[in-house]
Scaffold this motif. Structure first.
Motif, PDB file in Angstrom:
ATOM      1  N   PHE A 142      42.228  35.597  52.578  1.00 30.09           N
ATOM      2  CA  PHE A 142      41.600  35.631  51.269  1.00 30.09           C
ATOM      3  C   PHE A 142      42.101  36.830  50.466  1.00 30.09           C
ATOM      4  O   PHE A 142      42.607  37.802  51.017  1.00 30.09           O
ATOM      5  CB  PHE A 142      40.077  35.661  51.404  1.00 30.09           C
ATOM      6  CG  PHE A 142      39.482  34.361  51.857  1.00 30.09           C
ATOM      7  CD1 PHE A 142      38.974  33.457  50.932  1.00 30.09           C
ATOM      8  CD2 PHE A 142      39.458  34.022  53.200  1.00 30.09           C
ATOM      9  CE1 PHE A 142      38.438  32.246  51.348  1.00 30.09           C
ATOM     10  CE2 PHE A 142      38.935  32.811  53.630  1.00 30.09           C
ATOM     11  CZ  PHE A 142      38.421  31.919  52.698  1.00 30.09           C
ATOM     12  N   LEU A 143      41.923  36.743  49.156  1.00 27.54           N
ATOM     13  CA  LEU A 143      42.419  37.780  48.249  1.00 27.54           C
ATOM     14  C   LEU A 143      41.735  39.119  48.499  1.00 27.54           C
ATOM     15  O   LEU A 143      40.514  39.187  48.621  1.00 27.54           O
ATOM     16  CB  LEU A 143      42.173  37.353  46.794  1.00 27.54           C
ATOM     17  CG  LEU A 143      42.583  38.335  45.691  1.00 27.54           C
ATOM     18  CD1 LEU A 143      44.109  38.523  45.694  1.00 27.54           C
ATOM     19  CD2 LEU A 143      42.110  37.834  44.331  1.00 27.54           C
ATOM     20  N   LYS A 144      42.536  40.169  48.559  1.00 31.67           N
ATOM     21  CA  LYS A 144      42.003  41.524  48.717  1.00 31.67           C
ATOM     22  C   LYS A 144      42.264  42.300  47.434  1.00 31.67           C
ATOM     23  O   LYS A 144      43.397  42.337  46.946  1.00 31.67           O
ATOM     24  CB  LYS A 144      42.654  42.238  49.900  1.00 31.67           C
ATOM     25  CG  LYS A 144      42.100  43.646  50.159  1.00 31.67           C
ATOM     26  CD  LYS A 144      42.771  44.274  51.369  1.00 31.67           C
ATOM     27  CE  LYS A 144      42.263  45.692  51.630  1.00 31.67           C
ATOM     28  NZ  LYS A 144      40.852  45.708  52.105  1.00 31.67           N
ATOM     29  N   LEU A 145      41.220  42.898  46.891  1.00 28.70           N
ATOM     30  CA  LEU A 145      41.347  43.773  45.733  1.00 28.70           C
ATOM     31  C   LEU A 145      40.934  45.175  46.168  1.00 28.70           C
ATOM     32  O   LEU A 145      39.800  45.391  46.578  1.00 28.70           O
ATOM     33  CB  LEU A 145      40.443  43.288  44.588  1.00 28.70           C
ATOM     34  CG  LEU A 145      40.681  41.876  44.058  1.00 28.70           C
ATOM     35  CD1 LEU A 145      39.675  41.549  42.948  1.00 28.70           C
ATOM     36  CD2 LEU A 145      42.105  41.702  43.551  1.00 28.70           C
ATOM     37  N   ASN A 146      41.858  46.107  46.064  1.00 30.30           N
ATOM     38  CA  ASN A 146      41.562  47.459  46.535  1.00 30.30           C
ATOM     39  C   ASN A 146      42.497  48.453  45.840  1.00 30.30           C
ATOM     40  O   ASN A 146      43.699  48.222  45.764  1.00 30.30           O
ATOM     41  CB  ASN A 146      41.736  47.524  48.053  1.00 30.30           C
ATOM     42  CG  ASN A 146      41.402  48.882  48.620  1.00 30.30           C
ATOM     43  OD1 ASN A 146      42.269  49.733  48.735  1.00 30.30           O
ATOM     44  ND2 ASN A 146      40.142  49.076  48.974  1.00 30.30           N
ATOM     45  N   PRO A 147      41.920  49.550  45.312  1.00 31.69           N
ATOM     46  CA  PRO A 147      40.485  49.861  45.288  1.00 31.69           C
ATOM     47  C   PRO A 147      39.778  49.205  44.102  1.00 31.69           C
ATOM     48  O   PRO A 147      40.391  48.974  43.059  1.00 31.69           O
ATOM     49  CB  PRO A 147      40.475  51.380  45.130  1.00 31.69           C
ATOM     50  CG  PRO A 147      41.723  51.663  44.323  1.00 31.69           C
ATOM     51  CD  PRO A 147      42.748  50.660  44.793  1.00 31.69           C
ATOM     52  N   ILE A 148      38.511  48.912  44.299  1.00 27.19           N
ATOM     53  CA  ILE A 148      37.665  48.404  43.223  1.00 27.19           C
ATOM     54  C   ILE A 148      36.908  49.598  42.652  1.00 27.19           C
ATOM     55  O   ILE A 148      36.081  50.196  43.334  1.00 27.19           O
ATOM     56  CB  ILE A 148      36.697  47.321  43.735  1.00 27.19           C
ATOM     57  CG1 ILE A 148      37.496  46.116  44.252  1.00 27.19           C
ATOM     58  CG2 ILE A 148      35.725  46.892  42.630  1.00 27.19           C
ATOM     59  CD1 ILE A 148      36.653  45.091  44.981  1.00 27.19           C
ATOM     60  N   ILE A 149      37.204  49.931  41.400  1.00 25.48           N
ATOM     61  CA  ILE A 149      36.657  51.172  40.848  1.00 25.48           C
ATOM     62  C   ILE A 149      35.410  50.960  39.993  1.00 25.48           C
ATOM     63  O   ILE A 149      34.589  51.859  39.849  1.00 25.48           O
ATOM     64  CB  ILE A 149      37.716  51.929  40.032  1.00 25.48           C
ATOM     65  CG1 ILE A 149      38.268  51.054  38.893  1.00 25.48           C
ATOM     66  CG2 ILE A 149      38.846  52.411  40.936  1.00 25.48           C
ATOM     67  CD1 ILE A 149      39.159  51.807  37.916  1.00 25.48           C
ATOM     68  N   ASP A 150      35.287  49.771  39.394  1.00 27.50           N
ATOM     69  CA  ASP A 150      34.145  49.521  38.511  1.00 27.50           C
ATOM     70  C   ASP A 150      33.613  48.106  38.697  1.00 27.50           C
ATOM     71  O   ASP A 150      34.352  47.184  39.073  1.00 27.50           O
ATOM     72  CB  ASP A 150      34.526  49.707  37.037  1.00 27.50           C
ATOM     73  CG  ASP A 150      34.598  51.168  36.623  1.00 27.50           C
ATOM     74  OD1 ASP A 150      33.711  51.934  37.054  1.00 27.50           O
ATOM     75  OD2 ASP A 150      35.536  51.539  35.900  1.00 27.50           O
ATOM     76  N   LEU A 151      32.332  47.943  38.385  1.00 27.65           N
ATOM     77  CA  LEU A 151      31.660  46.648  38.386  1.00 27.65           C
ATOM     78  C   LEU A 151      30.875  46.547  37.090  1.00 27.65           C
ATOM     79  O   LEU A 151      30.431  47.557  36.544  1.00 27.65           O
ATOM     80  CB  LEU A 151      30.690  46.534  39.568  1.00 27.65           C
ATOM     81  CG  LEU A 151      31.235  46.826  40.969  1.00 27.65           C
ATOM     82  CD1 LEU A 151      30.079  46.943  41.962  1.00 27.65           C
ATOM     83  CD2 LEU A 151      32.198  45.746  41.400  1.00 27.65           C
ATOM     84  N   GLY A 152      30.678  45.333  36.609  1.00 21.63           N
ATOM     85  CA  GLY A 152      29.879  45.225  35.394  1.00 21.63           C
ATOM     86  C   GLY A 152      29.519  43.804  35.050  1.00 21.63           C
ATOM     87  O   GLY A 152      30.117  42.840  35.530  1.00 21.63           O
ATOM     88  N   ILE A 153      28.497  43.671  34.209  1.00 17.97           N
ATOM     89  CA  ILE A 153      28.111  42.374  33.665  1.00 17.97           C
ATOM     90  C   ILE A 153      28.386  42.397  32.162  1.00 17.97           C
ATOM     91  O   ILE A 153      28.124  43.385  31.485  1.00 17.97           O
ATOM     92  CB  ILE A 153      26.634  42.024  33.948  1.00 17.97           C
ATOM     93  CG1 ILE A 153      25.692  43.135  33.475  1.00 17.97           C
ATOM     94  CG2 ILE A 153      26.416  41.727  35.418  1.00 17.97           C
ATOM     95  CD1 ILE A 153      24.220  42.770  33.571  1.00 17.97           C
ATOM     96  N   PHE A 154      28.937  41.297  31.674  1.00 20.45           N
ATOM     97  CA  PHE A 154      29.233  41.158  30.250  1.00 20.45           C
ATOM     98  C   PHE A 154      28.301  40.085  29.708  1.00 20.45           C
ATOM     99  O   PHE A 154      28.428  38.904  30.043  1.00 20.45           O
ATOM    100  CB  PHE A 154      30.697  40.774  30.057  1.00 20.45           C
ATOM    101  CG  PHE A 154      31.189  40.920  28.644  1.00 20.45           C
ATOM    102  CD1 PHE A 154      30.904  42.053  27.896  1.00 20.45           C
ATOM    103  CD2 PHE A 154      31.960  39.930  28.066  1.00 20.45           C
ATOM    104  CE1 PHE A 154      31.368  42.198  26.594  1.00 20.45           C
ATOM    105  CE2 PHE A 154      32.437  40.060  26.758  1.00 20.45           C
ATOM    106  CZ  PHE A 154      32.139  41.201  26.025  1.00 20.45           C
ATOM    107  N   CYS A 155      27.321  40.518  28.918  1.00 21.94           N
ATOM    108  CA  CYS A 155      26.249  39.628  28.460  1.00 21.94           C
ATOM    109  C   CYS A 155      26.575  39.019  27.100  1.00 21.94           C
ATOM    110  O   CYS A 155      27.067  39.698  26.205  1.00 21.94           O
ATOM    111  CB  CYS A 155      24.931  40.401  28.362  1.00 21.94           C
ATOM    112  SG  CYS A 155      24.356  41.064  29.935  1.00 21.94           S
ATOM    113  N   PHE A 156      26.266  37.732  26.993  1.00 19.99           N
ATOM    114  CA  PHE A 156      26.427  36.993  25.740  1.00 19.99           C
ATOM    115  C   PHE A 156      25.054  36.505  25.292  1.00 19.99           C
ATOM    116  O   PHE A 156      24.354  35.842  26.058  1.00 19.99           O
ATOM    117  CB  PHE A 156      27.328  35.768  25.924  1.00 19.99           C
ATOM    118  CG  PHE A 156      28.731  36.076  26.343  1.00 19.99           C
ATOM    119  CD1 PHE A 156      29.768  36.032  25.422  1.00 19.99           C
ATOM    120  CD2 PHE A 156      29.029  36.385  27.664  1.00 19.99           C
ATOM    121  CE1 PHE A 156      31.071  36.291  25.806  1.00 19.99           C
ATOM    122  CE2 PHE A 156      30.330  36.653  28.058  1.00 19.99           C
ATOM    123  CZ  PHE A 156      31.360  36.601  27.130  1.00 19.99           C
TER     124      PHE A 156
END
Length: 217
Positions: A142-156
């Motif tokens: 499976f796909l590996k993303l590293n490093p993951i520096i930020d997370l967020g929700i984008f609200c509409f």
């Protein structure tokens, strides 16, 4: 055989955070009452992904580093088998809306059609934290993303309706909320969830409409 608990990141906000009795019965007793999910949300999801794919992350409001938004990873992602703080095994499986490819790092974004409210950070934090673990510690193949520096929700949030060539068009207000990555918090949360699932059936949430339909309150 050692039991492996399977979780979808979205079930924490839409299941566990609601009625604990319904969540317990679904996970432990395989009892699920499904409510119709309006198809318009699926259409909006497709439109959002098509619009933002390969665009600059600056469109999200400038709260994360510049990069390119990717919305074309449609495969169900799976983490490797992990252990909670009590050594119980679990695995995370789910799909993301988007990730941002920065020069040497990544961020994970979730689109939400919802009222713009800072409280949404608390509502959806565990979902995003689970996504980070899924992509940071993926199962084989499976796909590996590293490093993951930020997370967020984008609200509409629908704002106004305007005339465009004699046809109605919605205008959306948007707001990006940054969620701090905290793997320790997530593993503590998973431990609490598994504690619930290994315990006795909890009481229903007051005024739970599904429990009323089932006749248990």
């Amino acid at each position: 055989m050692t039991k492996i608990f399977n979780f979808s990141p979205s079930e924490f906000a839409f299941g566990y955070a609601g009625c604990k009795r319904c969540y317990y019965d679904q996970k432990v007793n395989n009892i699920k009452v499904s409510l119709p999910f309006p198809s318009v949300f699926s259409k909006l999801d497709i439109l959002q992904k098509n619009f933002y794919h390969d665009k600059s992350s600056d469109l999200l409001g400038g709260k994360i580093a510049s990069g390119v938004i990717k919305t074309d990873y449609s495969r169900t992602q799976k983490s490797k088998i992990l252990q909670d703080n009590k050594g119980r095994k679990f695995q995370l499986k789910g799909r993301i809306d988007a990730y941002v490819k920065h020069k040497d790092s990544f961020s994970i974004i979730d689109f939400k059609v919802t009222d713009i409210d800072e409280k949404k950070i608390d509502t959806y934090a565990t979902q995003l934290l689970a996504y980070a673990i899924m992509f940071d510690q993926p199962d084989e193949g499976f796909l590996k993303l590293n490093p993951i520096i930020d997370l967020g929700i984008f609200c509409f949030e629908p704002d106004t309706m305007v005339d465009h060539q004699n046809a109605p068009n919605f205008k959306m207000k948007t707001q990006f909320y940054l969620i701090e990555r905290d793997d320790k918090r997530m593993f503590e949360f998973i431990t609490t969830v598994i504690d619930l699932l290994e315990g006795k059936s909890p009481t229903s949430k007051e005024k739970c409409s599904i429990c009323k339909v089932r006749g248990i309150i």
